[in-house]
Design an enzyme around this catalytic site. Structure first.
Site, PDB file in Angstrom:
ATOM      1  N   ARG A  60     -36.196  32.486  21.707  1.00  0.00           N
ATOM      2  CA  ARG A  60     -35.218  33.388  22.312  1.00  0.00           C
ATOM      3  C   ARG A  60     -34.966  34.512  21.316  1.00  0.00           C
ATOM      4  O   ARG A  60     -35.473  34.473  20.202  1.00  0.00           O
ATOM      5  CB  ARG A  60     -33.941  32.662  22.767  1.00  0.00           C
ATOM      6  N   GLY A  61     -34.156  35.482  21.750  1.00  0.00           N
ATOM      7  CA  GLY A  61     -33.981  36.681  20.919  1.00  0.00           C
ATOM      8  C   GLY A  61     -34.962  37.730  21.412  1.00  0.00           C
ATOM      9  O   GLY A  61     -36.161  37.453  21.550  1.00  0.00           O
ATOM     10  N   ALA A  62     -34.445  38.938  21.677  1.00  0.00           N
ATOM     11  CA  ALA A  62     -35.246  39.940  22.392  1.00  0.00           C
ATOM     12  C   ALA A  62     -36.601  40.250  21.735  1.00  0.00           C
ATOM     13  O   ALA A  62     -37.643  40.160  22.405  1.00  0.00           O
ATOM     14  CB  ALA A  62     -34.404  41.204  22.578  1.00  0.00           C
ATOM     15  N   ARG A 102     -36.791  36.510  31.449  1.00  0.00           N
ATOM     16  CA  ARG A 102     -35.478  36.887  30.899  1.00  0.00           C
ATOM     17  C   ARG A 102     -35.268  38.366  31.254  1.00  0.00           C
ATOM     18  O   ARG A 102     -35.847  39.246  30.621  1.00  0.00           O
ATOM     19  CB  ARG A 102     -35.419  36.701  29.374  1.00  0.00           C
ATOM     20  N   GLN A 209     -25.953  29.677  19.519  1.00  0.00           N
ATOM     21  CA  GLN A 209     -26.941  30.287  18.611  1.00  0.00           C
ATOM     22  C   GLN A 209     -26.328  30.589  17.246  1.00  0.00           C
ATOM     23  O   GLN A 209     -27.020  30.569  16.229  1.00  0.00           O
ATOM     24  CB  GLN A 209     -27.479  31.601  19.216  1.00  0.00           C
ATOM     25  N   ASP A 250     -30.078  43.307  23.152  1.00  0.00           N
ATOM     26  CA  ASP A 250     -31.183  43.012  24.080  1.00  0.00           C
ATOM     27  C   ASP A 250     -31.662  44.250  24.820  1.00  0.00           C
ATOM     28  O   ASP A 250     -32.787  44.277  25.325  1.00  0.00           O
ATOM     29  CB  ASP A 250     -30.771  41.940  25.080  1.00  0.00           C
ATOM     30  N   ASN A 260     -25.727  42.897  24.768  1.00  0.00           N
ATOM     31  CA  ASN A 260     -26.011  41.821  23.803  1.00  0.00           C
ATOM     32  C   ASN A 260     -25.358  40.547  24.326  1.00  0.00           C
ATOM     33  O   ASN A 260     -24.681  40.548  25.373  1.00  0.00           O
ATOM     34  CB  ASN A 260     -25.504  42.194  22.405  1.00  0.00           C
ATOM     35  N   LYS A 261     -25.527  39.486  23.581  1.00  0.00           N
ATOM     36  CA  LYS A 261     -25.032  38.157  23.989  1.00  0.00           C
ATOM     37  C   LYS A 261     -23.583  38.207  24.457  1.00  0.00           C
ATOM     38  O   LYS A 261     -22.749  38.877  23.834  1.00  0.00           O
ATOM     39  CB  LYS A 261     -25.195  37.214  22.791  1.00  0.00           C
TER      40      LYS A 261
HETATM   41  O1  MRU Z   1     -29.975  34.369  24.882  1.00  0.00           O
HETATM   42  P1  MRU Z   1     -30.558  34.769  23.573  1.00  0.00           P
HETATM   43  O2  MRU Z   1     -30.378  33.752  22.496  1.00  0.00           O
HETATM   44  O3  MRU Z   1     -31.997  35.223  23.711  1.00  0.00           O
HETATM   45  O4  MRU Z   1     -29.728  36.052  23.138  1.00  0.00           O
HETATM   46  C1  MRU Z   1     -30.085  36.721  21.964  1.00  0.00           C
HETATM   47  C2  MRU Z   1     -29.186  37.836  21.607  1.00  0.00           C
HETATM   48  O5  MRU Z   1     -28.252  38.153  22.305  1.00  0.00           O
HETATM   49  C3  MRU Z   1     -29.546  38.609  20.368  1.00  0.00           C
HETATM   50  O6  MRU Z   1     -28.402  39.153  19.779  1.00  0.00           O
HETATM   51  C4  MRU Z   1     -30.501  39.742  20.743  1.00  0.00           C
HETATM   52  O7  MRU Z   1     -31.580  39.263  21.473  1.00  0.00           O
HETATM   53  C5  MRU Z   1     -30.981  40.473  19.572  1.00  0.00           C
HETATM   54  S1  MRU Z   1     -32.122  39.533  18.623  1.00  0.00           S
HETATM   55  C6  MRU Z   1     -32.648  40.456  17.321  1.00  0.00           C
END
Ligand code: MRU
Length: 358
Positions: A60-62, A102, A209, A250, A260-261
């Site tokens: 996970r993470g963009a 996603r 996370q 994201d 973002n999250k």
């Molecule tokens: O749902 P996730 O864990 O994929 O969400 C991730 C985030 O919100 C991060 O802050 C974002 O992807 C940036 S990662 C460098």
């Protein structure tokens, strides 16, 4: 914690979110659902397998999911024996499946588009040549992401006050990128410069996370970190403990609104109320100039069960529904700085990301 990789990881560390193993021609990913209790890597031989892993939060993470998708398209090229036309059909089908996993993280579509352009350029070549070219392109996306994170880290670290307590949310670290991290890249760079920084990591319900991943990552590097529950942030702002906020993203819209999250917007409001700099660290692949504003960013809705349960423990009685938007949008007017490898954007004074297009 060995992944049994046949070469040094491109991540720049001995652990990583996603890599390609050239010896076995497989994608290797750390199962982030198991951290911090267990460091276990899985190997993937198909694009569908990688798509399932992205959907299920193994990775996970963009930026990391963009890199995983790029390697997944190299797997398609490895396997397709047929002519150019059928190769492009297979690439397009896999790309659509991967892109649907996603919807908020634009890095996914960005990486797939870049790989698809490469597929178009090499379609007429032999199967082995197509595979090698697609793999090189995916590796180039991966290497560039790590380089971008390091540059972002340098730019952001310049604004971090010595002695600061820094609040971050979710995980925008090496686990969420090709390596080094964006928001955690800023923190790593400040620490490496000798600044005495301490981190408050919001736990980030429902997937935790912050508690599970950010705290683990920072601890590996010896950077002081304390975990707080999400609802404690206001308390620490009010006490004057927090001097700087840095988060990942994201998707950044053309007007500098930032997705973002879920929970990021709440922290931005708090930071502004308490006159604490609220900053965002993201590679240019997160900037989406085709999306005019935050209102146009698709927000992923995940399963309500992820809210109703933590692991195998059910928190909410049967028959009661839960809501689960996975991201929120922070308006540009609340953001002091966006650090990208191309430079810094200051949304609060009206700058938009296109100021960085030279
Ligand atoms: O749902 P996730 O864990 O994929 O969400 C991730 C985030 O919100 C991060 O802050 C974002 O992807 C940036 S990662 C460098």
């Amino acid at each position: 914690m060995s992944a049994g990789l046949s070469r040094e990881p491109l991540s720049g560390a001995d652990w990583f979110a996603v890599e390609f193993d050239p010896a076995t021609r497989e994608v290797v990913m750390l199962d982030q659902r198991l951290l911090p209790g267990e460091v276990r890597y899985h190997r993937y031989r198909t694009a569908d397998g990688v798509a399932d892993a992205i959907r299920d939060m193994v990775v996970r993470g963009a930026p990391a999911i963009g890199i995983a998708a790029a390697y997944a398209l190299a797997l398609v090229a490895r396997d397709v024996t047929s002519d150019a036309k059928m190769f492009l059909v297979a690439n397009g089908t896999a790309g659509r499946v991967l892109n649907a996993t996603r919807p908020t993280a634009v890095n996914l579509g960005w990486a797939i588009a870049r790989m698809s352009r490469k597929a178009g350029q090499v379609a007429e070549r032999s199967q082995e040549e197509r595979f090698q070219s697609m793999l090189e392109e995916a590796e180039s996306i991966h290497r560039q992401d790590v380089e971008s994170c390091r540059r972002i880290g340098e730019l952001g670290a310049a604004d971090v006050p010595d002695g600061a307590v820094i609040l971050t949310h979710c995980n925008a670290g090496a686990l969420a990128t090709g390596g080094y991290g964006t928001a955690l890249g800023v923190i790593r760079a400040a620490h490496a410069q000798g600044k005495q920084v301490r981190v408050l990591a919001g736990e980030t319900r429902p997937y935790l996370q912050g508690a599970r991943l950010t705290a683990w990552e920072l601890h590996q590097d010896g950077i002081p970190v304390e975990v707080i529950t999400d609802n404690m942030a206001g308390y620490f702002f009010q006490k004057g403990e927090i001097r700087f906020v840095v988060v990942g993203s994201d998707r950044i819209a053309a007007n500098a609104d930032v997705a973002n999250k879920i929970g990021t917007y709440t922290l931005a409001v708090l930071a502004n109320e308490h006159r604490v700099p609220f900053t965002v660290a993201a590679p240019w692949s997160t900037v989406d100039l085709r999306t005019p504003s935050g209102a146009d960013i698709p927000i992923e809705e995940r399963s309500p069960l992820e809210v109703a349960r933590i692991g195998s423990t059910t928190l909410v009685a049967d028959g009661i529904s839960c809501r689960h938007p996975a991201f929120d949008v922070t308006p540009a007017r609340l953001i002091d700085a966006i650090y990208t490898e191309r430079g810094v954007v200051k949304p609060k004074i009206g700058e938009r990301p296109d100021v960085l297009i030279g």
